[in-house]
Enzyme design. Structure first.
Site, PDB file in Angstrom:
ATOM      1  N   LYS A 127       0.859  -1.193   0.000  1.00 21.97           N
ATOM      2  CA  LYS A 127       0.000   0.000   0.000  1.00 21.97           C
ATOM      3  C   LYS A 127       0.887   1.232   0.000  1.00 21.97           C
ATOM      4  CE  LYS A 127      -4.463   0.986   0.263  1.00 21.97           C
ATOM      5  NZ  LYS A 127      -5.588   0.176  -0.236  1.00 21.97           N
TER       6      LYS A 127
HETATM    7  P1  NAD Z   1     -13.005   7.805  -2.623  1.00 27.38           P
HETATM    8  O1  NAD Z   1     -11.991   8.826  -2.264  1.00 27.38           O
HETATM    9  O2  NAD Z   1     -13.392   7.619  -4.036  1.00 27.38           O
HETATM   10  O3  NAD Z   1     -14.358   8.067  -1.797  1.00 27.38           O
HETATM   11  C1  NAD Z   1     -14.378   8.170  -0.413  1.00 27.38           C
HETATM   12  C2  NAD Z   1     -15.789   8.564   0.009  1.00 27.38           C
HETATM   13  O4  NAD Z   1     -15.874   8.569   1.440  1.00 27.38           O
HETATM   14  C3  NAD Z   1     -16.188   9.968  -0.438  1.00 27.38           C
HETATM   15  O5  NAD Z   1     -17.582   9.981  -0.763  1.00 27.38           O
HETATM   16  C4  NAD Z   1     -15.953  10.809   0.814  1.00 27.38           C
HETATM   17  O6  NAD Z   1     -16.754  11.990   0.848  1.00 27.38           O
HETATM   18  C5  NAD Z   1     -16.382   9.827   1.884  1.00 27.38           C
HETATM   19  N1  NAD Z   1     -15.814  10.101   3.210  1.00 27.38           N
HETATM   20  C6  NAD Z   1     -14.551  10.475   3.506  1.00 27.38           C
HETATM   21  N2  NAD Z   1     -14.432  10.644   4.834  1.00 27.38           N
HETATM   22  C7  NAD Z   1     -15.644  10.343   5.373  1.00 27.38           C
HETATM   23  C8  NAD Z   1     -16.161  10.337   6.698  1.00 27.38           C
HETATM   24  N3  NAD Z   1     -15.370  10.649   7.730  1.00 27.38           N
HETATM   25  N4  NAD Z   1     -17.467   9.978   6.871  1.00 27.38           N
HETATM   26  C9  NAD Z   1     -18.234   9.660   5.810  1.00 27.38           C
HETATM   27  N5  NAD Z   1     -17.813   9.659   4.551  1.00 27.38           N
HETATM   28  C10 NAD Z   1     -16.532  10.003   4.337  1.00 27.38           C
HETATM   29  O7  NAD Z   1     -12.465   6.432  -1.994  1.00 27.38           O
HETATM   30  P2  NAD Z   1     -12.863   4.944  -2.441  1.00 27.38           P
HETATM   31  O8  NAD Z   1     -11.877   4.473  -3.448  1.00 27.38           O
HETATM   32  O9  NAD Z   1     -14.326   4.884  -2.684  1.00 27.38           O
HETATM   33  O10 NAD Z   1     -12.488   4.153  -1.098  1.00 27.38           O
HETATM   34  C11 NAD Z   1     -13.389   4.069   0.002  1.00 27.38           C
HETATM   35  C12 NAD Z   1     -12.926   2.939   0.915  1.00 27.38           C
HETATM   36  O11 NAD Z   1     -12.918   1.712   0.163  1.00 27.38           O
HETATM   37  C13 NAD Z   1     -11.511   3.080   1.467  1.00 27.38           C
HETATM   38  O12 NAD Z   1     -11.466   2.468   2.739  1.00 27.38           O
HETATM   39  C14 NAD Z   1     -10.674   2.271   0.499  1.00 27.38           C
HETATM   40  O13 NAD Z   1      -9.440   1.821   1.071  1.00 27.38           O
HETATM   41  C15 NAD Z   1     -11.623   1.117   0.241  1.00 27.38           C
HETATM   42  N6  NAD Z   1     -11.365   0.365  -0.973  1.00 27.38           N
HETATM   43  C16 NAD Z   1     -11.311   0.973  -2.188  1.00 27.38           C
HETATM   44  C17 NAD Z   1     -11.118   0.214  -3.333  1.00 27.38           C
HETATM   45  C18 NAD Z   1     -11.136   0.829  -4.708  1.00 27.38           C
HETATM   46  O14 NAD Z   1     -11.114   0.058  -5.693  1.00 27.38           O
HETATM   47  N7  NAD Z   1     -11.202   2.141  -4.855  1.00 27.38           N
HETATM   48  C19 NAD Z   1     -10.937  -1.176  -3.233  1.00 27.38           C
HETATM   49  C20 NAD Z   1     -10.998  -1.776  -1.973  1.00 27.38           C
HETATM   50  C21 NAD Z   1     -11.225  -0.990  -0.862  1.00 27.38           C
END
Ligand code: NAD
Length: 437
Positions: A127
């Protein structure tokens, strides 16, 4: 005012939004270690084996100076951690968020190791992160940050050593800059150094929605064990970024009623079901779900406690701790985010009879299709959308089946069962390879 293309865009027109709830209680690394300890206890490994599984193989901390558009210089801290590379190259996302530190990246890298092993990909776990709030910087500034960070960590990454993908605060454009910086410095085009790229650069069909599609596949599998169809359930999704927004849309498309969604600025609720097309248009225009006229406002904490069947935390770590978990009324929590439930939160949910489908299984769809993208790049042969969708569904449902069968056989939670599978496959690779020298 930024012009960034990131998912977390600023809120040009949204009225004063409530502050995002700060994640609480134990750190992601505490949570990751405690989950590992549970698996090690089940597997009966000794202290030396546990230490080897807990300790990152390699990590790098780099300074990332940025010349801002106005000429000022600012400095950010960047990290890349390869937690384990025994089953194959490191694989894991790149996160841009203000609170990123080395321990958070260590936890996320460790979860990647178990996740890749659970869905049986030939990868280890890695990561990366930069402690920056992307909403405060222009696209040109983010490009310079990305290129400088990539150059600094270049000795550690590569298509056969450590492959990056988007995570919070980064997107396919970020991956294009990483790929270009790496390729220019090597002297030829190397698409397989990143996944989650734009299609035009060798990205895979279906990658953009893969994590979300995988979440819905495992939810359907978990509900199916209780004879409940997706069409009968209500769903609340926290986080409306790359993962949460598509998860909400796919749940709705498959007949579930999505009654609430939120982002860092707040949420919106409609018990009859949110109209997804209109909601997406609203977010495209304003940058947030807040202010959507197809529902009533609600806070992030209220969303966690809604009387729904399925709750999908898909934002940040630590939102379900000992206190907030006690408010959960959902019967299933399906973890879209990495590490949304602390160890205390897990105990409370278990005591209240809530089934938790853990992150390392539930959100593995992203890395599964990243693997497909990497295979396609290595073969320079592209698969159809149907091939990707079918293979993804097969991987996710069969991984769910493995985890659920072990959980039932050994009387474990789905999290412990998933961790046992991931840790055991990793330890087995260590054992077979032997300890050098
Ligand atoms: P992103 O940046 O696209 O979106 C994050 C979202 O969370 C946004 O809508 C933001 O406004 C919201 N957010 C941020 N802080 C917040 C809070 N304190 N309370 C409520 N909402 C909040 O990120 P993403 O890629 O969608 O990732 C989200 C989660 O999923 C992370 O934990 C990431 O590690 C995990 N994840 C992502 C992927 C991927 O393919 N992008 C894969 C596996 C896991």
């Amino acid at each position: 005012m930024t012009t960034t293309s990131m998912t977390s865009t600023p809120l040009p027109d949204t009225p004063a939004a409530p502050a995002a709830p700060a994640p609480r209680s134990s750190s992601p690394l505490d949570t990751a270690h405690s989950q590992l300890d549970s698996a090690v206890a089940v597997l009966g490994y000794d202290a030396g084996q546990r230490q080897m599984l807990a300790t990152p193989r390699r990590e790098i901390h780099v300074a990332v100076p940025l010349r801002r558009d106005d000429g000022e210089t600012v400095l950010f801290h960047g990290f890349r951690v390869q937690h384990n590379i025994t089953r194959g190259p490191g694989k894991g996302g790149l996160r841009y968020a203000p609170g990123v530190d080395i321990d958070e990246v260590r936890a996320l890298a460790m979860w990647m190791t178990w996740k890749c092993a659970i869905v049986d990909l030939p990868y280890g776990g890695a990561k990366g992160g930069v402690a920056i709030d992307p909403r405060d910087y222009s696209t040109a500034e983010l490009e310079r940050v990305t290129r400088r960070y990539t150059s600094e960590i270049m000795p550690m990454i590569g298509p056969d050593t450590d492959i990056m993908a988007p995570d919070m605060g980064t997107d396919e454009h970020t991956m294009a800059w990483v790929m270009d910086t790496y390729s220019v410095n090597r002297g030829y085009t190397i698409p397989a150094v990143v996944t989650g790229k734009p299609l035009a650069l060798g990205g895979s069909r279906g990658r953009g929605t893969a994590t979300s599609a995988g979440i819905v596949h495992v939810t359907a599998a978990a509900l199916g064990e209780s004879g409940v169809p997706l069409t009968d359930v209500t769903v609340a999704v926290q986080g409306f970024g790359k993962v949460g927004s598509h998860a909400a849309a796919i749940f709705a498309a498959r007949g579930a009623t999505v009654v609430a969604v939120s982002d860092q600025y707040g949420g919106v609720r409609n018990d009859a079901g949110l109209a997804m097309d209109r909601l997406f248009s609203h977010v495209a225009t304003t940058g947030s779900v807040v202010g959507f006229d197809g529902g009533d406002p609600l806070s992030n904490e209220e969303l966690l406690g809604l009387d729904v069947d399925v709750l999908v935390p898909a934002a940040v770590e630590g939102v379900l701790d000992g206190v907030t978990a006690a408010t959960v009324r959902a019967r299933w929590v399906v973890e879209g985010a990495n590490g949304p439930t602390t160890t205390d939160g897990d105990s409370v949910l278990a005591a209240n009879g809530v089934t938790v489908v853990p992150d390392v299984l539930a959100n593995a769809g992203g890395v599964v299709v990243s693997y497909f993208e990497w295979v396609q790049a290595n073969q320079t042969y592209w698969w159809s959308e149907e091939e990707i969708a079918d293979r993804l569904e097969h991987r996710m449902t069969s991984a769910y089946g493995d985890v659920s069968a072990l959980a039932k056989r050994e009387g474990l939670s789905l999290r412990d069962a998933a961790l046992v599978i991931g840790v055991q496959r990793t330890a087995e690779a260590h054992r077979i390879r032997g300890l050098y020298p």
